[in-house]
Design a protein around this motif. Structure first.
Motif, PDB file in Angstrom:
ATOM      1  N   VAL A 203      -7.236  -5.765 -11.229  1.00 33.47           N
ATOM      2  CA  VAL A 203      -7.428  -5.933  -9.714  1.00 33.47           C
ATOM      3  C   VAL A 203      -6.138  -6.354  -8.835  1.00 33.47           C
ATOM      4  O   VAL A 203      -5.285  -6.741  -9.283  1.00 33.47           O
ATOM      5  CB  VAL A 203      -8.467  -7.121  -9.290  1.00 33.47           C
ATOM      6  N   LEU A 204      -5.937  -5.191  -8.232  1.00 33.45           N
ATOM      7  CA  LEU A 204      -4.496  -5.261  -7.313  1.00 33.45           C
ATOM      8  C   LEU A 204      -5.075  -5.550  -5.921  1.00 33.45           C
ATOM      9  O   LEU A 204      -5.673  -5.080  -5.426  1.00 33.45           O
ATOM     10  CB  LEU A 204      -3.917  -3.762  -7.249  1.00 33.45           C
ATOM     11  N   SER A 205      -4.207  -6.573  -5.457  1.00 27.42           N
ATOM     12  CA  SER A 205      -4.763  -7.188  -4.246  1.00 27.42           C
ATOM     13  C   SER A 205      -3.488  -7.662  -3.336  1.00 27.42           C
ATOM     14  O   SER A 205      -2.368  -7.712  -3.885  1.00 27.42           O
ATOM     15  CB  SER A 205      -5.714  -8.462  -4.490  1.00 27.42           C
ATOM     16  N   GLY A 206      -3.589  -7.374  -1.823  1.00 24.20           N
ATOM     17  CA  GLY A 206      -2.609  -7.598  -1.049  1.00 24.20           C
ATOM     18  C   GLY A 206      -3.002  -7.700   0.167  1.00 24.20           C
ATOM     19  O   GLY A 206      -4.180  -7.391   0.620  1.00 24.20           O
ATOM     20  N   THR A 207      -1.894  -8.309   1.145  1.00 23.27           N
ATOM     21  CA  THR A 207      -2.364  -8.161   2.519  1.00 23.27           C
ATOM     22  C   THR A 207      -1.600  -7.055   3.281  1.00 23.27           C
ATOM     23  O   THR A 207      -0.592  -6.329   2.676  1.00 23.27           O
ATOM     24  CB  THR A 207      -1.879  -9.312   3.277  1.00 23.27           C
ATOM     25  N   VAL A 208      -1.866  -6.481   4.369  1.00 19.43           N
ATOM     26  CA  VAL A 208      -1.423  -5.375   5.139  1.00 19.43           C
ATOM     27  C   VAL A 208       0.187  -5.600   5.314  1.00 19.43           C
ATOM     28  O   VAL A 208       0.977  -4.767   5.156  1.00 19.43           O
ATOM     29  CB  VAL A 208      -2.208  -4.845   6.076  1.00 19.43           C
ATOM     30  N   GLY A 209       0.302  -6.857   5.944  1.00 20.05           N
ATOM     31  CA  GLY A 209       1.813  -7.033   6.340  1.00 20.05           C
ATOM     32  C   GLY A 209       2.186  -6.061   7.351  1.00 20.05           C
ATOM     33  O   GLY A 209       1.402  -5.649   8.295  1.00 20.05           O
ATOM     34  N   ARG A 210       3.516  -5.650   7.330  1.00 24.22           N
ATOM     35  CA  ARG A 210       3.981  -5.072   8.207  1.00 24.22           C
ATOM     36  C   ARG A 210       3.946  -3.506   8.234  1.00 24.22           C
ATOM     37  O   ARG A 210       4.031  -2.688   9.090  1.00 24.22           O
ATOM     38  CB  ARG A 210       5.819  -5.130   8.409  1.00 24.22           C
ATOM     39  N   SER A 211       3.651  -3.399   6.722  1.00 28.13           N
ATOM     40  CA  SER A 211       3.263  -1.686   6.471  1.00 28.13           C
ATOM     41  C   SER A 211       2.187  -1.812   5.159  1.00 28.13           C
ATOM     42  O   SER A 211       2.417  -2.193   4.161  1.00 28.13           O
ATOM     43  CB  SER A 211       4.502  -1.077   6.027  1.00 28.13           C
ATOM     44  N   LEU A 212       1.179  -0.991   5.767  1.00 28.94           N
ATOM     45  CA  LEU A 212       0.092  -0.924   4.338  1.00 28.94           C
ATOM     46  C   LEU A 212       0.628  -0.125   3.591  1.00 28.94           C
ATOM     47  O   LEU A 212       0.483  -0.530   1.832  1.00 28.94           O
ATOM     48  CB  LEU A 212      -1.192  -0.109   4.894  1.00 28.94           C
ATOM     49  N   ASN A 213       1.446   0.862   3.636  1.00 29.60           N
ATOM     50  CA  ASN A 213       2.054   1.792   2.409  1.00 29.60           C
ATOM     51  C   ASN A 213       2.888   0.896   1.705  1.00 29.60           C
ATOM     52  O   ASN A 213       2.991   1.091   0.195  1.00 29.60           O
ATOM     53  CB  ASN A 213       2.781   2.872   3.171  1.00 29.60           C
ATOM     54  N   ARG A 214       3.700   0.017   2.236  1.00 32.71           N
ATOM     55  CA  ARG A 214       4.879  -0.619   1.627  1.00 32.71           C
ATOM     56  C   ARG A 214       3.993  -1.679   0.724  1.00 32.71           C
ATOM     57  O   ARG A 214       4.195  -2.023  -0.366  1.00 32.71           O
ATOM     58  CB  ARG A 214       5.581  -1.344   2.422  1.00 32.71           C
ATOM     59  N   SER A 215       3.103  -2.587   1.155  1.00 33.37           N
ATOM     60  CA  SER A 215       2.154  -3.686   0.527  1.00 33.37           C
ATOM     61  C   SER A 215       1.487  -2.869  -0.484  1.00 33.37           C
ATOM     62  O   SER A 215       1.408  -3.484  -1.553  1.00 33.37           O
ATOM     63  CB  SER A 215       1.363  -4.191   1.628  1.00 33.37           C
ATOM     64  N   ALA A 216       0.874  -1.780  -0.256  1.00 29.65           N
ATOM     65  CA  ALA A 216       0.292  -1.179  -1.384  1.00 29.65           C
ATOM     66  C   ALA A 216       0.844  -0.828  -2.448  1.00 29.65           C
ATOM     67  O   ALA A 216       0.731  -0.787  -3.924  1.00 29.65           O
ATOM     68  CB  ALA A 216      -0.646   0.117  -0.765  1.00 29.65           C
ATOM     69  N   ARG A 217       2.073  -0.189  -2.291  1.00 31.11           N
ATOM     70  CA  ARG A 217       2.931   0.115  -3.444  1.00 31.11           C
ATOM     71  C   ARG A 217       3.399  -1.143  -4.180  1.00 31.11           C
ATOM     72  O   ARG A 217       3.916  -1.153  -5.303  1.00 31.11           O
ATOM     73  CB  ARG A 217       4.112   1.184  -2.964  1.00 31.11           C
ATOM     74  N   LYS A 218       3.702  -2.171  -3.608  1.00 34.00           N
ATOM     75  CA  LYS A 218       4.195  -3.534  -3.941  1.00 34.00           C
ATOM     76  C   LYS A 218       3.188  -4.256  -4.952  1.00 34.00           C
ATOM     77  O   LYS A 218       3.499  -4.708  -5.886  1.00 34.00           O
ATOM     78  CB  LYS A 218       4.669  -4.450  -2.561  1.00 34.00           C
TER      79      LYS A 218
END
Length: 494
Positions: A203-218
């Motif tokens: 399960v890969l999880s995260g918050t949107v933060g300043r950039s969804l693309n950057r957060s998703a890749r992180k």
């Protein structure tokens, strides 16, 4: 007696005159000093300083003292360091023995990553390996098939000793097999090595933060995973340009394949949740019997709509459904579709999954395509400049490019004429209630619900750990947490 007396008298006179001259000089100095004193007093009287002048004089004097103290320090600090002379000595090294030059097999591997446009010949030339050696390698039929179709990013390993003669060439045939080609004279020995890999569900999880693309890749999502979230699963429910806040969060279930501690591949999204403004959106990947995988709601309804409203991007609605004055025929006539004005060559997409019923030229429609979507639904696309890579009878998926905007037939300019028919009757594409997609049912729905229950449990377990205190974890980096072994639902390996 008299002469002696006269001499002494002369000396006394001389002394007296000398004394008089001395006294005269002293008086003169006194007079001068007195005159100078008077002049100084007169000058001071005429030019007496004010209090402000005295303050300024004191300030300038203090600055002068400071500069006198600091400048020498700068002077010494900025002096160029003295350069000490040095000398070099040449040391002779012992020559390598024949055994050392030959080395031990496998001790001198050089790894090359193939660049875009780079050929095998260029790689061999880069390493200084003769063309005859490359021909010997390609004499192996399996190697020739693999090495003449190299893709950018492919890795080749060369065992090259100091002498420069290639001993072994290594490449990956696929994710689970590595091939080693050992050169012995004019012989090439092939060895296939099995490489163990492990696939686990995470399960890969995260918050949107300043950039969804950057957060998703992180978090560990691939670009394909992110595209699935934005263009397939949630595109009907979330506006990714305006709806998202930094604290909105996502969780994705994927299969990851690891080998020797290295992540080899990440599979497609198996399940996903997106929480926006406290509202939970969910989607799950599932394949109907005999069908391809698609995404469904928790209730088992397909997330993809059966039809898209507008089958052309970057276009303007130029004519609506209904009676109108025909610009070419010059009379009132029923307009049985809608027109979208767009530049010539703009791609036209299939409004839904369908079979190509007709593709060719037809009366006033010019170049036209008619699609049969089943259950009595058909769509028509007219005035095309040219067709896409389709043919009559072919099945196409929703979004497939079937042609390009033009002005063939009865048209005054480039545009798409789009018709929507139900059992042969023309309907307004802008106002008709689109039929809902067919939901899962029976045994498939039961299997799907069992699968989604396990996937949601995995996601909630991870989110309860990560977002237990939402206020303190909003700015924490995204994480990846291993989940339970994957279930028996049908999935496509990535």
């Amino acid at each position: 007696m008299h002469a002696h007396g006269d001499g002494r008298g002369h000396r006394e006179n001389d002394l007296k005159r000398s004394s008089d001259r001395q006294r005269f000089k002293e008086r003169l100095e006194i007079l001068r000093d007195s005159s100078l004193h008077r002049q100084v007093k007169q000058h001071l009287a005429a030019h007496r300083w004010t209090r402000r002048q005295w303050i300024h004089a004191s300030l300038f004097l203090s600055i002068g003292v400071m500069l006198a103290t600091i400048v020498p320090g700068f002077s010494s600090a900025t002096q160029a360091p003295s350069i000490r002379p040095f000398s070099t000595t040449t040391l002779s090294l012992p020559a390598l023995s024949a055994q050392q030059r030959g080395g031990t097999a496998g001790d001198s591997w050089q790894l090359i990553k193939v660049k875009p446009g780079q050929t095998l010949r260029a790689v061999f030339k880069q390493l200084g390996i003769p063309a005859e050696t490359m021909k010997l390698v390609l004499s192996n039929r399996n190697a020739k098939t693999a090495l003449t179709q190299l893709k950018p990013g492919s890795e080749l390993a060369f065992d090259l000793p100091v002498g420069g003669s290639l001993r072994t060439l290594r490449y990956d045939r696929d994710a689970d097999h590595r091939v080693e080609l050992a050169l012995d004279g004019d012989q090439v020995r092939e060895k296939v090595i099995s490489r163990d890999s492990m696939t686990r569900t995470v399960v890969l999880s995260g918050t949107v933060g300043r950039s969804l693309n950057r957060s998703a890749r992180k978090a560990g999502l691939t670009q394909a995973n992110l595209n699935a979230l934005t263009d397939e699963i949630f595109k009907y429910d979330i506006d990714f340009d305006s709806d998202l806040d930094p604290n909105d969060r996502f969780s994705v279930v994927v299969d990851q394949t690891w080998r020797d501690g290295e992540l080899i591949s990440t599979g497609p999204v198996q399940a996903a949740t997106f929480t926006v403004d406290g509202k939970l959106h969910s989607g799950f990947r599932f394949a109907r019997a005999g069908g391809k995988p698609e995404y469904f709601t928790p209730e088992g309804r397909p997330l993809k709509k059966i039809f898209i409203r507008m089958p052309i991007p970057y276009a303007r609605l130029s004519s609506r459904f209904g009676n109108r004055f025909h610009p070419v025929l010059g009379r009132m006539r029923m307009h049985k579709g809608v027109d979208y004005a767009a530049g010539t060559g703009t791609p036209i997409m299939a409004a839904g999954d369908a079979r190509v019923q007709f593709a060719g030229r037809q009366n006033g429609y010019g170049n036209v395509v008619i699609l049969d979507h089943g259950r009595g639904y058909t769509t028509l696309y007219g005035h095309m400049s040219r067709f896409g890579k389709i043919r009559t009878g072919q099945r196409v998926a929703q979004g497939t490019v079937i042609g390009y905007v033009g002005s063939t037939g009865l048209a005054t300019g480039p545009h798409l004429h789009y018709e929507f028919r139900v059992n042969g009757v023309h309907r307004n594409p802008l106002s008709i209630t689109m039929p809902p997609p067919e939901p899962l049912g029976g045994a498939q729905l039961a299997a799907y619900r069992s699968y989604t229950a396990r996937a949601l449990a995995q996601i909630r377990t991870v989110e309860n750990i990560i977002y237990a205190d939402a206020g303190s974890t909003a700015d924490k980096p995204v994480v990846a947490v291993a989940a339970k072994p994957k279930n028996g639902a049908k999935t496509k390996k990535g």
